[in-house]
Design an enzyme around this catalytic site. Structure first.
Site: not given
Length: 265
Positions: A6-8, A10, A13, A113, A115, A138, A192
């Site tokens: 699985d090419v995402g 970020t 996998v 997409g 995915d 992402t 903050t």
């Protein structure tokens, strides 16, 4: 055994998936590496072969490879890996015998997409009725699948890390913080970092709950909400909006498509 890739945007996998002997699939091993379209097939092979060896999995045990990618430039080098190091022609999710097999009731079906489409395949196979899929990647995507399995459309929102990057990168004094649940349910921060964490985390929860409520109202029928992706488990602990959390939905979808392709060959 199946090697699912699985090419995402970020990470990439890699997962080795085997038949569990009961008509299902078992993930024997998985690894991830940062997505870099310049990484060659040889570089993938050096990295992957060592990991397979550590887990006691010989390359000859891999008899099928399937790839899903949302980074087209990375596909060629993955194909080189499959052909040169496994002597296999990779199956590409959504193509040929691995076609998704569902209707796309949207204006531009070709723009969906891989995915999201693979998630839809797995979700419809596992869950009955109308579905809303929430994938924390992402980007965070919301997809609607009707009770017949047709893709009806969805939403693309900035992922929580993208939102945080934009906040920190465009301000001079705000510090980098880690994504986690705040220490309390209070939404009034007294320093903050707490104020940033409240804004990012509870703001994201409110966004999800609001969008899903609107989607359910528009669908007009009961819809099951299925969450997947890296942060699904974290958010599930702090909202009751999800009916199911399935971190492996993408890999299960790839396994289903690979089985279809094998049956058709």
């Amino acid at each position: 055994m199946l090697l699912a890739i699985d090419v995402g945007n970020t990470n990439v996998v890699f997962a080795v998936i085997d038949d569990d002997g009961q008509g299902g699939n078992r993930i024997k091993a998985r690894w991830r590496i940062a997505t870099d379209p310049r990484r060659t097939g040889d570089e993938y092979a050096v990295w992957l072969m060592q990991l397979l060896q550590i887990r006691g999995i010989g390359r000859e045990a891999i008899d099928q490879i399937i790839v899903s990618t949302v980074v087209p430039r990375a596909l060629h080098n993955i194909e080189v890996l499959a052909r040169h190091y496994f002597d296999l022609e990779p199956i590409i999710a959504g193509q040929g015998a691995a076609a998704y097999g569902f209707d796309m009731d949207v204006d531009q079906p070709g723009s969906l997409g891989a995915d999201r489409a693979v998630n839809a395949v797995a979700a419809h196979a596992k869950h009955a009725g109308d579905l809303i899929l929430v994938d924390f990647g992402t980007a965070t995507t919301f997809d609607v699948i009707d009770f017949n399995g047709a893709y009806k459309g969805g939403i693309i929102a900035p992922g929580i890390n993208l939102s945080l990057d934009a906040l920190v990168g465009n301000t001079a004094l705000l510090p980098r913080i880690a994504i986690r649940a705040p220490d309390s349910d209070s939404v009034i921060g007294t320093n903050t970092e707490d104020q940033m964490l409240i804004g990012v985390f509870w703001g994201y929860v409110a966004m999800m709950e609001g969008l899903i409520a609107r989607m359910r109202a528009e669908i007009g029928r009961p819809a099951k909400v299925v969450a997947t992706g890296g942060l699904a488990v974290l958010f599930d602990e702090h909202t009751d909006i999800f009916d199911a959390v399935d971190p492996d939905l993408m890999l299960e979808g790839l396994a289903i498509l690979a089985q279809r392709a094998k049956a058709a060959s």
